[in-house]
Structure formats: structure tokens, C-alpha cells
Design a protein around this motif. Structure first.
Motif, mmCIF file in Angstrom:
data_model
loop_
_atom_site.group_PDB
_atom_site.id
_atom_site.type_symbol
_atom_site.label_atom_id
_atom_site.label_comp_id
_atom_site.label_asym_id
_atom_site.label_seq_id
_atom_site.Cartn_x
_atom_site.Cartn_y
_atom_site.Cartn_z
ATOM 1 N N ASP A 53 0.873 -1.144 -0.014
ATOM 2 C CA ASP A 53 -0.045 0.127 -0.030
ATOM 3 C C ASP A 53 0.903 1.240 -0.092
ATOM 4 O O ASP A 53 0.546 2.200 -0.527
ATOM 5 C CB ASP A 53 -0.985 -0.065 1.227
ATOM 6 N N GLU A 54 1.834 1.255 0.751
ATOM 7 C CA GLU A 54 2.895 2.255 0.877
ATOM 8 C C GLU A 54 3.528 2.504 -0.565
ATOM 9 O O GLU A 54 3.573 3.901 -1.156
ATOM 10 C CB GLU A 54 3.857 2.208 1.781
ATOM 11 N N ILE A 55 3.759 1.401 -1.395
ATOM 12 C CA ILE A 55 4.673 1.632 -2.474
ATOM 13 C C ILE A 55 3.640 2.265 -3.463
ATOM 14 O O ILE A 55 3.780 3.041 -4.429
ATOM 15 C CB ILE A 55 5.198 0.312 -3.008
ATOM 16 N N LEU A 56 2.223 1.760 -3.283
ATOM 17 C CA LEU A 56 1.207 2.077 -4.189
ATOM 18 C C LEU A 56 0.966 3.717 -4.346
ATOM 19 O O LEU A 56 0.682 4.179 -5.507
ATOM 20 C CB LEU A 56 0.083 1.216 -4.013
ATOM 21 N N LYS A 57 0.873 4.107 -3.296
ATOM 22 C CA LYS A 57 0.744 5.518 -3.071
ATOM 23 C C LYS A 57 1.963 6.673 -3.050
ATOM 24 O O LYS A 57 1.780 7.740 -3.082
ATOM 25 C CB LYS A 57 -0.306 5.862 -1.783
ATOM 26 N N CYS A 58 3.175 6.027 -3.092
ATOM 27 C CA CYS A 58 4.257 6.710 -2.828
ATOM 28 C C CYS A 58 4.374 7.633 -4.233
ATOM 29 O O CYS A 58 4.196 7.085 -5.399
ATOM 30 C CB CYS A 58 5.456 6.123 -2.429
ATOM 31 N N ASP A 59 5.141 8.641 -4.167
ATOM 32 C CA ASP A 59 5.597 9.369 -5.449
ATOM 33 C C ASP A 59 6.625 8.759 -6.202
ATOM 34 O O ASP A 59 7.641 7.896 -5.394
ATOM 35 C CB ASP A 59 6.443 10.693 -4.732
ATOM 36 N N ARG A 60 6.402 8.707 -7.340
ATOM 37 C CA ARG A 60 7.439 7.707 -8.275
ATOM 38 C C ARG A 60 8.899 8.259 -8.271
ATOM 39 O O ARG A 60 9.769 7.574 -8.955
ATOM 40 C CB ARG A 60 6.901 7.619 -9.651
ATOM 41 N N ASN A 61 8.974 9.544 -7.717
ATOM 42 C CA ASN A 61 10.514 9.897 -7.489
ATOM 43 C C ASN A 61 11.053 9.801 -6.096
ATOM 44 O O ASN A 61 12.235 10.127 -5.872
ATOM 45 C CB ASN A 61 10.565 11.386 -8.138
ATOM 46 N N SER A 62 10.289 8.957 -5.154
ATOM 47 C CA SER A 62 10.677 9.024 -4.105
ATOM 48 C C SER A 62 11.793 7.882 -3.947
ATOM 49 O O SER A 62 11.923 7.117 -4.763
ATOM 50 C CB SER A 62 9.603 8.514 -2.962
ATOM 51 N N THR A 63 12.452 7.652 -2.846
ATOM 52 C CA THR A 63 13.492 6.729 -2.538
ATOM 53 C C THR A 63 12.888 5.535 -2.241
ATOM 54 O O THR A 63 13.568 4.702 -2.974
ATOM 55 C CB THR A 63 14.272 7.276 -1.249
ATOM 56 N N LEU A 64 11.578 5.406 -1.957
ATOM 57 C CA LEU A 64 10.947 4.292 -1.572
ATOM 58 C C LEU A 64 10.817 3.577 -3.060
ATOM 59 O O LEU A 64 10.930 2.449 -3.160
ATOM 60 C CB LEU A 64 9.733 4.284 -0.725
ATOM 61 N N TRP A 65 10.283 4.489 -3.934
ATOM 62 C CA TRP A 65 9.823 3.932 -5.179
ATOM 63 C C TRP A 65 11.008 3.563 -5.946
ATOM 64 O O TRP A 65 11.267 2.444 -6.649
ATOM 65 C CB TRP A 65 9.033 5.001 -6.039
ATOM 66 N N LYS A 66 12.117 4.147 -5.830
ATOM 67 C CA LYS A 66 13.384 3.839 -6.685
ATOM 68 C C LYS A 66 14.001 2.567 -6.173
ATOM 69 O O LYS A 66 14.633 1.880 -7.011
ATOM 70 C CB LYS A 66 14.557 5.052 -6.322
ATOM 71 N N SER A 67 13.834 2.571 -4.818
ATOM 72 C CA SER A 67 14.577 1.192 -4.108
ATOM 73 C C SER A 67 13.656 -0.037 -4.532
ATOM 74 O O SER A 67 14.250 -0.924 -5.002
ATOM 75 C CB SER A 67 14.286 1.106 -2.569
ATOM 76 N N TYR A 68 12.420 0.198 -4.719
ATOM 77 C CA TYR A 68 11.344 -0.930 -5.081
ATOM 78 C C TYR A 68 11.690 -1.195 -6.566
ATOM 79 O O TYR A 68 11.833 -2.236 -6.851
ATOM 80 C CB TYR A 68 9.904 -0.552 -4.991
ATOM 81 N N GLU A 69 11.699 -0.278 -7.402
ATOM 82 C CA GLU A 69 12.009 -0.443 -9.081
ATOM 83 C C GLU A 69 13.534 -1.082 -9.041
ATOM 84 O O GLU A 69 13.475 -2.303 -9.861
ATOM 85 C CB GLU A 69 11.892 0.834 -9.561
ATOM 86 N N ALA A 70 14.321 -0.689 -8.482
ATOM 87 C CA ALA A 70 15.639 -1.289 -8.564
ATOM 88 C C ALA A 70 15.555 -2.823 -8.013
ATOM 89 O O ALA A 70 16.358 -3.576 -8.718
ATOM 90 C CB ALA A 70 16.907 -0.551 -7.497
ATOM 91 N N PHE A 71 14.897 -3.124 -6.833
ATOM 92 C CA PHE A 71 14.876 -4.327 -6.515
ATOM 93 C C PHE A 71 13.996 -5.263 -7.722
ATOM 94 O O PHE A 71 14.533 -6.379 -7.735
ATOM 95 C CB PHE A 71 14.055 -4.468 -5.023
ATOM 96 N N ILE A 72 13.073 -4.718 -8.112
ATOM 97 C CA ILE A 72 12.247 -5.550 -9.065
ATOM 98 C C ILE A 72 13.170 -5.883 -10.417
ATOM 99 O O ILE A 72 13.249 -6.922 -10.762
ATOM 100 C CB ILE A 72 10.960 -4.935 -9.562
ATOM 101 N N ARG A 73 13.613 -4.891 -11.043
ATOM 102 C CA ARG A 73 14.478 -5.014 -12.083
ATOM 103 C C ARG A 73 15.692 -5.847 -11.906
ATOM 104 O O ARG A 73 16.043 -6.514 -12.582
ATOM 105 C CB ARG A 73 15.115 -3.514 -12.623
ATOM 106 N N TYR A 74 16.344 -5.548 -10.930
ATOM 107 C CA TYR A 74 17.946 -6.228 -10.703
ATOM 108 C C TYR A 74 17.812 -7.283 -9.775
ATOM 109 O O TYR A 74 18.801 -8.114 -9.590
ATOM 110 C CB TYR A 74 18.719 -5.241 -10.299
ATOM 111 N N SER A 75 17.086 -7.839 -8.966
ATOM 112 C CA SER A 75 16.864 -8.837 -8.103
ATOM 113 C C SER A 75 15.968 -9.918 -8.217
ATOM 114 O O SER A 75 16.128 -10.922 -8.588
ATOM 115 C CB SER A 75 16.786 -8.394 -6.465
ATOM 116 N N TYR A 76 14.525 -9.316 -8.319
ATOM 117 C CA TYR A 76 13.314 -10.175 -8.454
ATOM 118 C C TYR A 76 13.061 -10.862 -9.694
ATOM 119 O O TYR A 76 13.040 -11.989 -9.793
ATOM 120 C CB TYR A 76 12.193 -9.111 -7.979
#
Length: 192
Positions: A53-76
Motif C-alpha cells: 500500500d505504501e509503494i502504491l501511493k508513494c511518489d514515483r520519484n521517492s527513495t521508496l519507489w526507486k528502491s522498489y523499482e531497483a529491487f524488481i529490475r535487478y533482483s526479483y
């Protein structure tokens, strides 16, 4: 083994010792628990609901989003792509689980998608996993085009795949044990 809860409703999970990430334990409790060979899925997503829920509503330029996107792209995604490759290359070597056993394991008549176990392809979980991997690739293609509305694909995480694989390994191991006196799962018949 450490257990949480009391009586028949207790969670029978070992305390995570190798997964030190902050979301590992909440995810395990939220996604599934096993109770004497019965699997119940409580949330078929990759993340605990609170983090989702936090990722869903976070700003796409935030540190949370960037961490999530990097995790998905490079680990998951690389990890699940490898699982898909293994399924493609070696899935035919696994022994399908009989429909009656699927009913026992999941305590349902069907797979949750409108297909009874008796009519579902025996390797349904493998097909589901391959579709799941492809759905992530499709989502990343949208992200590459600048469309970040969706944070995960519409296909549910195939949680039951783990239990399905364990069951198939046990079937194959019993046959190996009977035929040659040893198996990768049970070891040598004359050893304790």
C-alpha cells in the motif's frame, strides 16, 4: 523451531534466520502458512500489504519507489526469470501430483481460478509461474515507457508452487528409493 500462537490456530513457521530483510518475516506470515500439510494462502502478492500500500501511493520519484523499482529490475525479475528457465528446461522431469492429493494439500476442489483439480493440467502451477514471469516483463515494459500506474502485474504470485514442488520431489524420491535404494531427497537406504 519457534512457534507463534496457541492451539490449532498456531503458526507452524520457523523463525527466519537467513532472510534478514525487514519484510521477510511479515511476508511469510501474511502470504501463507502450513498446518499439517495443508496450505492456506492469505495474500497472493509479493509484498506485505502495508508495504504494498505504501509503494502504491508513494511518489514515483521517492527513495521508496526507486528502491522498489531497483529491487524488481535487478533482483526479483532475474530470479523469477531463472525459475522460468528451469521450468522450461527441466519441468518435464517432475512427476505430476494426482488431483486427489492436490485436494488434500490445498483443501479445495479447484485451483482458485475456476478449474477443478480433476480437470486442471497436472503441471498447472508451472504454467502459472511462466505466465507470472511474462507478466512482470510486460509491466517493466510499461515502466520503460514512463507508465508507472501499476506496481505489480495482474497475475497473482503462484504461492502454491512451493508446496507443489515439494510434493513432486517426494513422489520422485520414493520411486528412486524403491528402484535404486537411494534418492536425492531421502539419501541412501542403509544410512540413518
Amino acid at each position: 523451531m519457534e512457534r507463534w500462537g496457541e492451539g490449532s490456530d498456531a503458526f507452524h513457521l520457523e523463525l527466519p534466520t537467513r532472510y534478514r530483510h525487514a519484510v521477510s518475516f511479515p511476508w511469510a506470515l501474511e502470504v501463507m502458512h502450513e498446518d499439517y500439510n495443508i496450505m492456506r494462502v492469505t495474500h497472493p502478492r509479493e509484498l506485505p500489504l502495508i508495504l504494498h500500500d505504501e509503494i502504491l501511493k508513494c511518489d514515483r520519484n521517492s527513495t521508496l519507489w526507486k528502491s522498489y523499482e531497483a529491487f524488481i529490475r535487478y533482483s526479483y525479475l532475474p530470479a523469477i526469470e531463472r525459475i522460468g528457465e528451469i521450468i522450461d528446461e527441466h519441468g518435464h522431469l517432475m512427476e505430476p501430483v494426482p488431483a486427489a492429493r492436490m485436494k488434500e494439500i490445498f483443501k479445495t476442489e479447484g485451483n482458485g481460478y475456476g478449474i477443478k483439480w480433476s480437470h486442471a493440467p497436472r503441471m498447472w502451477f508451472y504454467s502459472h509461474m511462466l505466465a507470472y514471469v511474462d507478466s512482470w516483463k510486460e509491466l517493466l515494459s510499461k515502466w520503460n515507457d514512463g507508465s508507472y500506474e501499476e506496481i505489480r502485474p495482474s497475475i497473482d504470485f503462484p504461492v502454491g508452487l512451493l508446496r507443489f514442488n515439494i510434493e513432486m520431489q517426494q513422489i520422485v524420491a520414493k520411486v528412486e528409493q524403491n528402484l535404486i535404494g537411494t534418492s536425492q531427497l531421502y539419501g541412501h537406504a542403509n544410512r540413518v
